[in-house]
Scaffold this active site. Structure first.
Site, short mmCIF file in Angstrom:
data_model
loop_
_atom_site.label_atom_id
_atom_site.label_comp_id
_atom_site.label_asym_id
_atom_site.label_seq_id
_atom_site.Cartn_x
_atom_site.Cartn_y
_atom_site.Cartn_z
N HIS A 142 0.19 -1.69 0.50
CA HIS A 142 0.23 -0.12 -0.24
C HIS A 142 1.15 1.19 -0.26
O HIS A 142 2.11 1.00 1.01
CB HIS A 142 -0.72 0.40 1.48
CG HIS A 142 -1.75 0.88 1.08
ND1 HIS A 142 -2.20 2.58 1.47
CD2 HIS A 142 -2.68 1.14 0.54
CE1 HIS A 142 -2.74 3.27 1.66
NE2 HIS A 142 -3.36 2.60 0.91
N GLU A 155 -3.95 2.17 -7.02
CA GLU A 155 -4.86 2.99 -6.54
C GLU A 155 -3.76 4.22 -6.29
O GLU A 155 -2.33 4.36 -5.78
CB GLU A 155 -4.34 2.89 -4.79
CG GLU A 155 -5.08 1.83 -4.05
CD GLU A 155 -5.48 1.49 -2.80
OE1 GLU A 155 -6.63 2.00 -2.24
OE2 GLU A 155 -4.35 1.62 -1.24
N GLY A 202 -7.88 9.34 -0.37
CA GLY A 202 -8.31 10.00 0.67
C GLY A 202 -8.78 11.72 0.20
O GLY A 202 -8.65 12.86 1.43
N SER A 226 -10.94 7.35 -2.49
CA SER A 226 -11.66 8.03 -2.81
C SER A 226 -13.56 7.90 -3.22
O SER A 226 -13.70 7.57 -3.87
CB SER A 226 -11.82 9.24 -3.01
OG SER A 226 -11.38 10.28 -3.10
N GLY A 278 -11.34 3.29 1.39
CA GLY A 278 -10.33 3.26 2.64
C GLY A 278 -11.72 4.26 3.85
O GLY A 278 -12.48 3.39 4.15
N GLY A 279 -11.77 5.57 3.33
CA GLY A 279 -12.72 6.29 4.15
C GLY A 279 -13.97 5.96 4.69
O GLY A 279 -14.84 6.04 5.50
P1 PGA Z 1 -9.84 6.07 0.29
O1 PGA Z 1 -8.51 5.42 0.68
O2 PGA Z 1 -10.78 4.96 -0.11
O3 PGA Z 1 -9.96 6.32 1.46
O4 PGA Z 1 -9.53 6.92 -0.56
C1 PGA Z 1 -7.77 4.23 0.30
C2 PGA Z 1 -7.15 3.05 0.14
O5 PGA Z 1 -6.45 3.83 0.66
O6 PGA Z 1 -6.65 1.89 0.46
#
Ligand code: PGA
Length: 247
Positions: A90, A160, A166, A204, A225-226
């Protein structure tokens, strides 16, 4: 597949409420298309609360070896505890913990030999995007992490873009689709046994943009993530995924 990346979030009490809420919104036990990448400390608890469903519980990182490696969780310990998959490489591991492609390759090999599905995360920086070097950069990450590796047919890559994580900014779904096709081609020619992987998109993803992503043929799922921290918004993403991909 939809995977929640909880990062360093959650608590014993919050995890129980999350499970309760998710299973209220999505009744039934068929969660085989969903995974949670939990923290090491909450892993056993999450396995236990989801034990009656077939939801996959994994980790956000594993170490390639055990023994005198203070602070680590080895692939064999993870496997023994029932870990289904692990995120590896990651971008936060790469820039906060100095992980490079060679180390990530060793971790992928350890995961495979311990029957843990590796989910290799790759993605370019904003600078790289502006310089129009995205494809070259992704190719170097894939070759660095996968050359000579015998993947199995369930291999997964998560694309990603670092600038999308984020931030609320995402690439256009059509552009992601083209990048995913490129990733599938590179992996097929790089891995020792020419496997075409599933490719998840991360960065995101929310219930607002998920449908446009899942409509694209080569976007096989998402790493969230979020928006995975709130059970109701994660459940919305799962509903959209099931509606679009089962059409
Ligand atoms: P995010 O994070 O959905 O908050 O952008 C994704 C991730 O880091 O795996």
């Amino acid at each position: 597949m939809i995977i929640a990346n909880w990062k360093a979030n959650g608590s014993l009490a919050a995890n129980i409420s999350w499970h309760k809420k998710l299973t209220q919104i999505l009744p039934g036990n068929n969660f085989s298309d969903i995974g949670i990448a939990s923290s090491n400390i909450h892993f056993i608890q999450i396995k236990k609360i989801f034990e009656k469903s077939n939801l996959k519980v994994g980790l956000q990182d594993i170490d390639f070896n055990g023994g005198a490696r203070t602070g680590s969780v080895s692939a064999s310990m993870a496997s023994d505890a029932g870990c289904n998959f692990s995120l590896l490489g990651h971008s936060e591991r790469r820039y906060l913990f100095n992980e490079d492609n060679t180390l990530i390759r060793t971790k992928i090999q350890a995961a495979i030999s311990n029957r843990i599905k590796p989910i290799l995360c790759i993605g370019e920086s904003e600078e790289c995007l502006e310089e129009k070097e995205t494809r070259d950069f992704l190719k170097s990450q894939l070759i660095g992490a996968l050359s000579g590796v015998e993947l199995n047919k369930h291999a997964v890559i998560a694309y990603e873009p670092i600038w999308a994580i984020g931030s609320g900014n995402t690439p256009a779904p059509k552009d992601i689709n083209l990048i995913h096709e490129f990733i599938k081609d590179v992996v097929q020619s790089t891995s020792a046994n020419n496997i075409e992987p599933k490719v998840l998109y991360g960065g995101s993803v929310s219930h607002k943009n998920a449908e446009a992503f899942f409509d694209e043929k080569s976007i096989d799922g998402a790493l969230v993530g979020g928006a995975s921290l709130k059970a109701s918004s994660f459940a919305d993403i799962i509903k959209i995924y099931r509606k679009v991909k089962r059409k």
